[in-house]
Scaffold this motif. Structure first.
Motif, mmCIF file in Angstrom:
data_model
loop_
_atom_site.group_PDB
_atom_site.id
_atom_site.type_symbol
_atom_site.label_atom_id
_atom_site.label_comp_id
_atom_site.label_asym_id
_atom_site.label_seq_id
_atom_site.Cartn_x
_atom_site.Cartn_y
_atom_site.Cartn_z
ATOM 1 N N MET A 53 0.809 -1.228 0.000
ATOM 2 C CA MET A 53 0.000 0.000 0.000
ATOM 3 C C MET A 53 0.843 1.279 0.000
ATOM 4 S SD MET A 53 -1.530 0.139 3.833
ATOM 5 C CE MET A 53 -1.138 1.685 4.618
ATOM 6 N N THR A 54 2.162 1.138 0.059
ATOM 7 C CA THR A 54 3.048 2.295 0.035
ATOM 8 C C THR A 54 3.444 2.610 -1.401
ATOM 9 O OG1 THR A 54 3.927 1.770 2.220
ATOM 10 C CG2 THR A 54 5.245 3.236 0.850
ATOM 11 N N GLY A 55 3.252 3.861 -1.778
ATOM 12 C CA GLY A 55 3.679 4.314 -3.094
ATOM 13 C C GLY A 55 5.073 4.911 -2.992
ATOM 14 N N ILE A 56 5.961 4.496 -3.860
ATOM 15 C CA ILE A 56 7.312 5.049 -3.910
ATOM 16 C C ILE A 56 7.497 5.690 -5.280
ATOM 17 C CG2 ILE A 56 9.786 4.590 -3.851
ATOM 18 C CD1 ILE A 56 8.622 4.016 -1.155
ATOM 19 N N ILE A 57 7.812 6.979 -5.259
ATOM 20 C CA ILE A 57 8.084 7.723 -6.485
ATOM 21 C C ILE A 57 9.598 7.813 -6.649
ATOM 22 C CG2 ILE A 57 7.896 9.966 -7.644
ATOM 23 C CD1 ILE A 57 5.362 10.452 -5.875
ATOM 24 N N GLU A 58 10.073 7.500 -7.831
ATOM 25 C CA GLU A 58 11.487 7.654 -8.179
ATOM 26 C C GLU A 58 11.595 8.820 -9.154
ATOM 27 O OE1 GLU A 58 14.293 4.272 -9.302
ATOM 28 O OE2 GLU A 58 13.830 5.209 -11.245
ATOM 29 N N LEU A 59 12.368 9.818 -8.762
ATOM 30 C CA LEU A 59 12.562 10.989 -9.608
ATOM 31 C C LEU A 59 13.954 10.914 -10.236
ATOM 32 C CD1 LEU A 59 11.845 14.661 -8.467
ATOM 33 C CD2 LEU A 59 13.395 14.043 -10.290
ATOM 34 N N SER A 60 13.983 10.716 -11.546
ATOM 35 C CA SER A 60 15.243 10.717 -12.293
ATOM 36 C C SER A 60 15.569 12.158 -12.643
ATOM 37 C CB SER A 60 15.113 9.879 -13.563
ATOM 38 O OG SER A 60 14.846 8.542 -13.224
ATOM 39 N N ILE A 61 16.736 12.605 -12.235
ATOM 40 C CA ILE A 61 17.122 14.006 -12.361
ATOM 41 C C ILE A 61 17.611 14.309 -13.780
ATOM 42 C CG2 ILE A 61 18.729 15.768 -11.523
ATOM 43 C CD1 ILE A 61 18.698 14.226 -8.811
ATOM 44 N N GLN A 62 16.967 15.294 -14.411
ATOM 45 C CA GLN A 62 17.394 15.773 -15.726
ATOM 46 C C GLN A 62 18.288 16.997 -15.584
ATOM 47 O OE1 GLN A 62 16.421 13.954 -18.604
ATOM 48 N NE2 GLN A 62 15.897 12.631 -16.894
ATOM 49 N N SER A 63 17.935 17.884 -14.656
ATOM 50 C CA SER A 63 18.771 19.051 -14.371
ATOM 51 C C SER A 63 18.670 19.371 -12.886
ATOM 52 C CB SER A 63 18.349 20.263 -15.205
ATOM 53 O OG SER A 63 17.081 20.735 -14.804
ATOM 54 N N CYS A 64 19.769 19.877 -12.362
ATOM 55 C CA CYS A 64 19.842 20.191 -10.937
ATOM 56 C C CYS A 64 20.710 21.429 -10.774
ATOM 57 C CB CYS A 64 20.436 19.012 -10.168
ATOM 58 S SG CYS A 64 20.633 19.305 -8.400
ATOM 59 N N THR A 65 20.140 22.464 -10.178
ATOM 60 C CA THR A 65 20.900 23.684 -9.914
ATOM 61 C C THR A 65 20.728 24.074 -8.457
ATOM 62 O OG1 THR A 65 19.049 25.103 -10.571
ATOM 63 C CG2 THR A 65 20.657 24.541 -12.285
ATOM 64 N N GLY A 66 21.729 24.730 -7.948
ATOM 65 C CA GLY A 66 21.667 25.210 -6.576
ATOM 66 C C GLY A 66 22.211 26.620 -6.495
#
Length: 153
Positions: free
Chosen positions: A135-148
């Motif tokens: 019942m747990t949903g796990i979202i995987e976010l594949s990073i296309q761009s990352c800025t800080g």
């Protein structure tokens, strides 16, 4: 070019330490849908957990493109005696990428282990009932761009 770019090391530290971020997806009406989330950063990806159903998951199934933001407010910077001359010292990371649901139970357990290490380390090494994993949903976010970026104290 940003005046105060955050180093890769600082980006990694912020993504590892901060407890809450915001996930933006596109709603069925075309408007952005933003929700605060708990997350873990591992294997150069972001993982988010929650219920296996809901608006953000429906949005992701319809359009996998998402935005993700996390920040740390360090304090206020008072440049002068005037109220309008105050700024905020901060660090922030903005990510664009594609999100998908993880279905594999073993992969879900590995992500749940990472959540336990981050948020409740006193429970490290515990097990998860099969019904809970399902019942747990796990979202995987594949990073296309990352800025800080940051604003100094």
């Amino acid at each position: 070019m940003k005046k105060y770019p955050l180093s890769e090391e600082k980006i990694h530290a912020l993504l590892t330490a901060e407890p809450v971020a915001r996930l933006a997806s596109t709603g069925s009406d075309g408007f952005p849908y933003i929700t605060p989330v708990h997350f873990v950063y591992m294997d150069e990806k972001i993982f988010i957990h929650g219920l296996a159903a809901g608006e953000k998951l429906a949005n992701i199934k319809r359009d996998s493109r998402v935005g993700f933001e996390v920040e740390r407010m360090i304090g206020l910077v008072h440049h002068a005696q005037e109220a309008c001359d105050t700024n905020t010292a901060y660090e922030s990371v903005i990510i664009r990428g594609h999100a998908a649901m993880i279905a594999d139970a073993a992969a879900k357990r590995a992500v749940l282990d990472a959540f336990v290490r981050k948020y409740t380390p006193q429970h490290t090494g515990g097990s998860y009932p099969d019904a809970m994993v399902k019942m747990t949903g796990i979202i995987e976010l594949s990073i296309q761009s990352c800025t800080g970026k940051y604003y100094p104290v």
